[in-house]
Design a protein around this motif. Structure first.
Motif, PDB file in Angstrom:
ATOM      1  N   VAL A 103       3.706 -12.579   5.078  1.00 10.43           N
ATOM      2  CA  VAL A 103       3.361 -13.971   4.776  1.00 10.43           C
ATOM      3  C   VAL A 103       4.604 -14.736   4.301  1.00 10.43           C
ATOM      4  CG1 VAL A 103       2.153 -15.318   3.000  1.00 10.43           C
ATOM      5  CG2 VAL A 103       0.872 -13.678   4.402  1.00 10.43           C
ATOM      6  N   VAL A 134      -1.330 -20.794   1.969  1.00 11.63           N
ATOM      7  CA  VAL A 134      -1.947 -19.460   2.015  1.00 11.63           C
ATOM      8  C   VAL A 134      -1.596 -18.741   0.724  1.00 11.63           C
ATOM      9  CG1 VAL A 134      -1.991 -19.263   4.536  1.00 11.63           C
ATOM     10  CG2 VAL A 134       0.002 -18.439   3.282  1.00 11.63           C
ATOM     11  N   LYS A 146       0.350 -22.719  11.828  1.00 13.61           N
ATOM     12  CA  LYS A 146       1.674 -23.038  12.383  1.00 13.61           C
ATOM     13  C   LYS A 146       1.560 -23.457  13.852  1.00 13.61           C
ATOM     14  CE  LYS A 146       5.437 -21.834  10.953  1.00 13.61           C
ATOM     15  NZ  LYS A 146       6.731 -21.266  10.591  1.00 13.61           N
ATOM     16  N   THR A 181      -5.459 -13.469   6.377  1.00 12.99           N
ATOM     17  CA  THR A 181      -4.642 -14.544   5.799  1.00 12.99           C
ATOM     18  C   THR A 181      -3.424 -14.806   6.679  1.00 12.99           C
ATOM     19  OG1 THR A 181      -5.416 -13.812   3.632  1.00 12.99           O
ATOM     20  CG2 THR A 181      -3.540 -15.320   3.654  1.00 12.99           C
ATOM     21  N   GLU A 199       6.927 -15.612   7.237  1.00 15.25           N
ATOM     22  CA  GLU A 199       6.479 -16.545   8.275  1.00 15.25           C
ATOM     23  C   GLU A 199       6.175 -17.959   7.775  1.00 15.25           C
ATOM     24  OE1 GLU A 199       3.768 -14.955  11.196  1.00 15.25           O
ATOM     25  OE2 GLU A 199       4.527 -12.922  10.882  1.00 15.25           O
ATOM     26  N   ALA A 200       6.042 -18.120   6.469  1.00 18.99           N
ATOM     27  CA  ALA A 200       5.717 -19.445   5.934  1.00 18.99           C
ATOM     28  C   ALA A 200       6.960 -20.334   5.893  1.00 18.99           C
ATOM     29  CB  ALA A 200       5.134 -19.302   4.535  1.00 18.99           C
ATOM     30  N   LEU A 228      -2.436 -18.200   8.763  1.00 17.07           N
ATOM     31  CA  LEU A 228      -1.100 -18.812   8.664  1.00 17.07           C
ATOM     32  C   LEU A 228      -0.560 -19.107  10.068  1.00 17.07           C
ATOM     33  CD1 LEU A 228       1.838 -17.334   6.526  1.00 17.07           C
ATOM     34  CD2 LEU A 228       2.170 -17.940   8.888  1.00 17.07           C
ATOM     35  N   ARG A 229      -0.716 -18.126  10.953  1.00 12.25           N
ATOM     36  CA  ARG A 229      -0.191 -18.291  12.321  1.00 12.25           C
ATOM     37  C   ARG A 229      -0.931 -19.398  13.066  1.00 12.25           C
ATOM     38  NH1 ARG A 229       0.505 -11.792  13.164  1.00 12.25           N
ATOM     39  NH2 ARG A 229       2.485 -11.673  12.048  1.00 12.25           N
ATOM     40  N   VAL A 257       3.362 -24.759   6.403  1.00 15.67           N
ATOM     41  CA  VAL A 257       2.665 -23.716   5.646  1.00 15.67           C
ATOM     42  C   VAL A 257       3.461 -23.330   4.408  1.00 15.67           C
ATOM     43  CG1 VAL A 257       1.749 -21.358   5.671  1.00 15.67           C
ATOM     44  CG2 VAL A 257       1.557 -22.789   7.721  1.00 15.67           C
ATOM     45  N   ALA A 289       3.406 -20.659   1.270  1.00 16.95           N
ATOM     46  CA  ALA A 289       2.784 -19.408   0.841  1.00 16.95           C
ATOM     47  C   ALA A 289       2.962 -19.217  -0.653  1.00 16.95           C
ATOM     48  CB  ALA A 289       3.398 -18.232   1.581  1.00 16.95           C
TER      49      ALA A 289
END
Ligand code: F6R
Length: 367
Positions: free
Chosen positions: A138, A103, A121, A113, A141-142, A117-118, A127, A129
């Motif tokens: 972002v 992402v 996952k 975006t 969470e990546a 990403l979610r 993922v 970023a």
């Protein structure tokens, strides 16, 4: 805070040499011949198990992802798809644990975006970023995060964030190619050497901004124009067209040069400006024949070429702008700069609010 520049956008265009240097800094080996990405936690075995790559982003970051697709496919031969996040998340994309999802987001807060990403996952993909903001949603969470060191970007129209994303994709592509053994170390060292020249080459481009100001002032009198190109030139054409639209409000379209005659050529009439990107040697002949098609219908063509091909292309266009000579792979990191300046000066010539174009927000945190 604008450091003597009239607008943030211009300041940020001029900060690109620094953004390139900062994004490369700490990511090359001491001898500068290989890439080291300590922030990537994937083991060599995990890298070897990647079957496909999805790049997901919005707007300008999506355009960086189009270049990213061509870089990663070219260097690793892994199939890559690039999607806009608002499409990706609703088309039930085929994501498996062997998919690497990349992402790209300057702000790291773009709603679509983040949702993509979610979703990635949830499907078990890893993922990665590419973002400009440490601590953004972002980035939190990546699994892996590459920070583009562009510094804060204030102008709504993204410039240095985009080019830093390109640098990140080059580094990542080379890193993956090295891990997979799809490119040898000598070749990688040569690309890195050329990359380290990019900041100075951007500086030399910026010193020619008055030429581009004149080009922009005459374009600003038109209501429609076209950008054409093939391969990565087409990807850059799309970014140039978006930049122009969003701040000058001139309608423009970016077309894959070979696709023109399948419909759009009908719109080419006497005097219409066409900006043709023609930096890829292996595609010269093909793009030149498309330039001839539009010229035969009265278009006024500005050709943007890689240094050294001025004579070859010059005869076929009305005006020519040469970027400093670099490897075909790296031309996007230079060829977009004149397009940014054209958009800036066209917006200025039309008396628009360059940094805050109508109807747009810097960060789109709603769907
Ligand atoms: C155009 C522009 C936008 C952003 C897009 C994504 O100049 O800035 O198209 O690129 O809204 O924003 P980020 O990168 O923050 O996710």
């Amino acid at each position: 805070e604008k450091a003597g520049f009239e607008h943030f956008m211009l300041k940020e265009i001029y900060e690109q040499p620094k953004a390139y240097r900062d994004t490369m800094m700490g990511r090359l080996s001491d001898d500068g011949r290989s890439v080291q990405l300590k922030e990537i936690g994937m083991t060599p075995d995990q890298i070897k198990s990647i079957r496909n790559v999805h790049i997901v982003a919005c707007g300008t970051a999506y355009h960086a992802g189009l270049v990213g697709k061509s870089v990663i496919e070219n260097l690793t031969r892994i199939p890559v798809e690039t999607d806009v996040a608002s499409e990706y998340r609703y088309r039930s994309p085929i994501i498996t644990p062997e998919t690497l999802v990349i992402v790209v987001s300057q702000s790291g807060e773009t709603a679509d975006t983040l949702a993509a990403l979610r979703e990635a996952k949830r499907c078990g993909a890893r993922v990665l970023a590419i973002t400009n903001v440490v601590g953004s949603s972002v980035s939190r969470e990546a699994d892996d995060v590459m920070i583009t060191q562009a510094g804060p970007e204030i102008a709504v129209a993204s410039t240095k964030a985009y080019t830093s994303q390109l640098i990140a994709f080059y580094l990542l592509g080379l890193y993956l190619a090295d891990s997979l053994g799809t490119r040898d170390s000598e070749w990688i060292a040569e690309v890195l050497e050329a990359m380290q020249q990019l900041p100075e080459q951007v500086e030399s481009l910026l010193s020619q901004s008055n030429v581009l100001k004149q080009v922009a002032e005459s374009l600003a009198k038109h209501d429609n124009l076209f950008f054409i190109g093939r391969g990565t030139d087409f990807a850059v054409a799309q970014e140039g067209s978006l930049k122009l639209k969003e701040i000058s409000y001139i309608h423009s379209e970016a077309y894959a040069a070979g696709e023109l005659k399948h419909g759009t050529l009908a719109l080419i009439e006497e005097g219409i400006p066409v900006i043709a990107l023609i930096t890829q040697e292996d595609l010269y002949e093909k793009t030149l024949s498309n330039i001839k098609e539009v010229k035969a219908r009265g278009a006024h063509v500005l050709g943007i070429v890689n240094g050294g091909s001025e004579i070859e292309v010059g005869k076929s266009v009305d005006e020519l702008f040469a970027i400093p000579k670099t490897l075909p792979l790296l031309t996007p990191a230079l060829s977009v700069v004149p397009l940014q300046l054209i958009a800036y000066y066209a917006s200025l010539a039309r008396g628009n609010d360059v940094d805050k174009p109508r109807n747009l927000a810097k960060s789109v945190t709603v769907e």
